[in-house]
Enzyme design. Sequence first.
Site, PDB file in Angstrom:
ATOM      1  N   THR A  87       0.870  -1.173   0.000  1.00 27.71           N
ATOM      2  CA  THR A  87       0.000   0.000   0.000  1.00 27.71           C
ATOM      3  C   THR A  87       0.903   1.218   0.000  1.00 27.71           C
ATOM      4  OG1 THR A  87      -1.795  -1.126   1.158  1.00 27.71           O
ATOM      5  CG2 THR A  87      -1.785   1.272   1.254  1.00 27.71           C
ATOM      6  N   LYS A 162      -7.727   1.351  -2.776  1.00 27.19           N
ATOM      7  CA  LYS A 162      -7.334   1.002  -1.401  1.00 27.19           C
ATOM      8  C   LYS A 162      -7.348   2.235  -0.498  1.00 27.19           C
ATOM      9  CE  LYS A 162      -5.484  -1.231   2.115  1.00 27.19           C
ATOM     10  NZ  LYS A 162      -4.196  -1.921   2.131  1.00 27.19           N
ATOM     11  N   LYS A 237      -0.879   5.499   8.504  1.00 29.30           N
ATOM     12  CA  LYS A 237      -0.172   5.513   7.213  1.00 29.30           C
ATOM     13  C   LYS A 237      -1.153   5.649   6.062  1.00 29.30           C
ATOM     14  CE  LYS A 237       2.019   2.385   3.969  1.00 29.30           C
ATOM     15  NZ  LYS A 237       2.397   0.992   3.673  1.00 29.30           N
TER      16      LYS A 237
END
Length: 290
Positions: A87, A162, A237
Amino acid sequence: MKIGFIGLGNMGAPMAANLAKAGHDVTGFDTAGVSVEGVTKAETATDAVRGAEAVITMLPNGDILRAVADQIIPHMEKGAVFIDCSTVDVDSARAVADQAEQAGLLAVDAPVSGGIGGAAAGTLTFMAGGSDAAFAKAAPLFEIMGQKAVHCGTAGAGQAAKICNNMILGVTMIATCEAFALADKLGLDRQKMFDVVSTSSGYSWSMNAYCPAPGVGPQSPADNGYKPGFAAELMLKDLRLSQQAAESADADTPMGQIATALYEQFVEAEDGKGMDFSAMLPRFEKRGRS
């Protein structure tokens, strides 16, 4: 298929193991020097990718992805597929895909949802960006490592999906924790709260599948002292990536900004680091209205 796998951490190791169990010839590399059952251990990243028909990476951030790509792409076989399951920021995903394509490779950015449990069980969801040909070559591997793969569009689209998904997750978890803390102060039983909300318009994955209140709903990290499933620092994050993307795209995301700020405070100034992201509930329990 001969597969190179780089990044054998909590997610990458079980993913690589599942590919090996399915009969693929998997060679893995990790800077920590870990060993994974069924996976041949390489001494370097370049050793892991030589002769591979597919190379999968699972790395911490975009800078590391770019550095690894610089290292391995010159040693990959033309026509091989480079599948990045990290990611990372959309710009890094697109830059690496472009670099791979210029080298005669197929490229897919395919971040995952499902956590460590999904990686071990082979039930991950993959959000994939790339060409039709690249997705078609990667699809059989997604079927082994996961339960669903969605081709979201061209390079970077997987990361975009995502990031948007996890921004929703961060916002809804905060709202769910706030609501339980409010219900406590109003004298409402948590089980009754769950029974109502889980079957009415407050329904969400955060409430129904991953309830932050211990002893309520299905088993979740709340029932294990908030040991992570999905760590608060990883949520931070992803929320930061969402705001980086929003800045780049000139998108107004006020709830995403607030969620990012709250997780920053929780992780960096409170006791949230190393806790599950649902541990926002005990945080709100201790607080009054400021």
